[in-house]
Scaffold this motif. Structure first.
Motif, PDB file in Angstrom:
ATOM      1  N   VAL A 142       0.813  -1.220   0.000  1.00 35.77           N
ATOM      2  CA  VAL A 142       0.000   0.000   0.000  1.00 35.77           C
ATOM      3  C   VAL A 142       0.850   1.274   0.000  1.00 35.77           C
ATOM      4  O   VAL A 142       0.357   2.339  -0.401  1.00 35.77           O
ATOM      5  CB  VAL A 142      -0.962   0.017   1.205  1.00 35.77           C
ATOM      6  N   LEU A 143       2.106   1.180   0.441  1.00 38.87           N
ATOM      7  CA  LEU A 143       2.951   2.375   0.487  1.00 38.87           C
ATOM      8  C   LEU A 143       3.871   2.505  -0.731  1.00 38.87           C
ATOM      9  O   LEU A 143       4.649   3.454  -0.810  1.00 38.87           O
ATOM     10  CB  LEU A 143       3.809   2.369   1.761  1.00 38.87           C
ATOM     11  N   ARG A 144       3.743   1.588  -1.663  1.00 38.58           N
ATOM     12  CA  ARG A 144       4.561   1.679  -2.874  1.00 38.58           C
ATOM     13  C   ARG A 144       4.160   2.927  -3.660  1.00 38.58           C
ATOM     14  O   ARG A 144       3.000   3.122  -4.016  1.00 38.58           O
ATOM     15  CB  ARG A 144       4.388   0.435  -3.740  1.00 38.58           C
ATOM     16  N   GLY A 145       5.123   3.807  -3.931  1.00 35.52           N
ATOM     17  CA  GLY A 145       4.854   5.016  -4.700  1.00 35.52           C
ATOM     18  C   GLY A 145       4.283   6.168  -3.901  1.00 35.52           C
ATOM     19  O   GLY A 145       4.056   7.253  -4.439  1.00 35.52           O
ATOM     20  N   VAL A 146       4.035   5.963  -2.599  1.00 35.63           N
ATOM     21  CA  VAL A 146       3.488   7.040  -1.757  1.00 35.63           C
ATOM     22  C   VAL A 146       4.614   8.006  -1.393  1.00 35.63           C
ATOM     23  O   VAL A 146       5.714   7.576  -1.028  1.00 35.63           O
ATOM     24  CB  VAL A 146       2.853   6.459  -0.480  1.00 35.63           C
ATOM     25  N   PRO A 147       4.387   9.337  -1.499  1.00 37.72           N
ATOM     26  CA  PRO A 147       5.444  10.295  -1.121  1.00 37.72           C
ATOM     27  C   PRO A 147       5.827  10.125   0.351  1.00 37.72           C
ATOM     28  O   PRO A 147       5.002   9.769   1.193  1.00 37.72           O
ATOM     29  CB  PRO A 147       4.797  11.663  -1.367  1.00 37.72           C
ATOM     30  N   THR A 148       7.080  10.382   0.650  1.00 35.07           N
ATOM     31  CA  THR A 148       7.538  10.298   2.034  1.00 35.07           C
ATOM     32  C   THR A 148       6.965  11.458   2.844  1.00 35.07           C
ATOM     33  O   THR A 148       6.532  12.468   2.272  1.00 35.07           O
ATOM     34  CB  THR A 148       9.071  10.325   2.098  1.00 35.07           C
TER      35      THR A 148
END
Length: 235
Positions: A142-148
């Motif tokens: 789910v956090l793949r590609g999510v901005p830090t």
């Protein structure tokens, strides 16, 4: 347990805890201290007969905490947790961080369909290690590609860490400084109120000159630094 490199911007650590059965009639608990970091917590509860059951699985997201909480763990069989970095929950849930502050909400509510599937998968986990593997796979997905998280949030986290590293003595000195500052402001305000009343009484009794005005309004508190000035007509 440290997170994999791809999750380091979002999570600080993963952990597990296996609880020993508590004797009948006794209670056990944890004091959960205030913390700026949010968490994902999975617990497996025992039945009254002391057995574990998938229906006793609870999966929750816990927001930042501004005060301590006493948690009861009398019936817990094991607990699995993820300590996120500050600022992650809005990225993960789409909800404002204040909506989750000082709250614990079910993952199925906070993450909707994805949260429901995670809860169902965790109910089938037989051990804490299996639950940990499921959580790790879920977060990688789910956090793949999510901005830090915003760099300002990261800077705030570093400030909190530095405060904690300095320990309670630094906190005590800061509180003492704030207290003295408050007393100074209160004392100064009271002094000026008295000076204003004195000036008003002086105006009623005799003509007001520049020197008498300076004398009446000059602060008398030791916590205020004063500067001597010469006004026109006073020398």
């Amino acid at each position: 347990m440290s997170p994999p490199a791809s999750l380091e911007p979002f999570s600080e650590l993963f952990w597990t805890h296996v609880d020993s059965p508590v004797s009948a009639g006794r209670e056990a608990g944890w004091r959960i201290v205030p913390d700026a970091a949010p968490h994902l917590i999975v617990t497996r509860l025992r039945t009254l007969a002391g057995e574990t059951s998938p229906s006793g699985t609870r999966t929750s997201l816990v927001g930042a905490r501004s005060r301590y909480v006493d948690g009861h763990i009398t019936r817990r069989a094991w607990t699995v947790g993820v300590r996120f970095r500050p600022g992650v929950l809005p990225l993960l849930t789409g909800l404002p961080a204040p909506d989750l502050a000082d709250r614990s909400v079910a993952v199925a509510y906070a993450l909707r369909g994805a949260g429901t599937r995670l809860s169902d998968d965790l109910e089938a986990a037989a051990t804490p290690d299996q639950a940990l593997d499921l959580i790790l796979a879920f977060l990688l997905r789910v956090l793949r590609g999510v901005p830090t998280p915003d760099r300002r949030v990261v800077a705030l986290e570093q400030m909190v860490r530095e405060r904690d590293r300095r320990g309670p003595e630094s906190t005590r000195r800061w509180a003492e400084r704030r207290r003295k500052h408050g007393e100074c402001r209160s004392s100064t305000a009271t002094g000026f109120q008295r000076a204003a009343r004195s000036t008003w009484l002086t105006m009623r009794s005799r003509p007001l000159t520049a020197s008498s005005l300076v004398s009446a309004l000059a602060p008398r508190q030791s916590c205020v630094t004063t500067t001597t000035m010469s006004l026109p007509g006073t020398t």
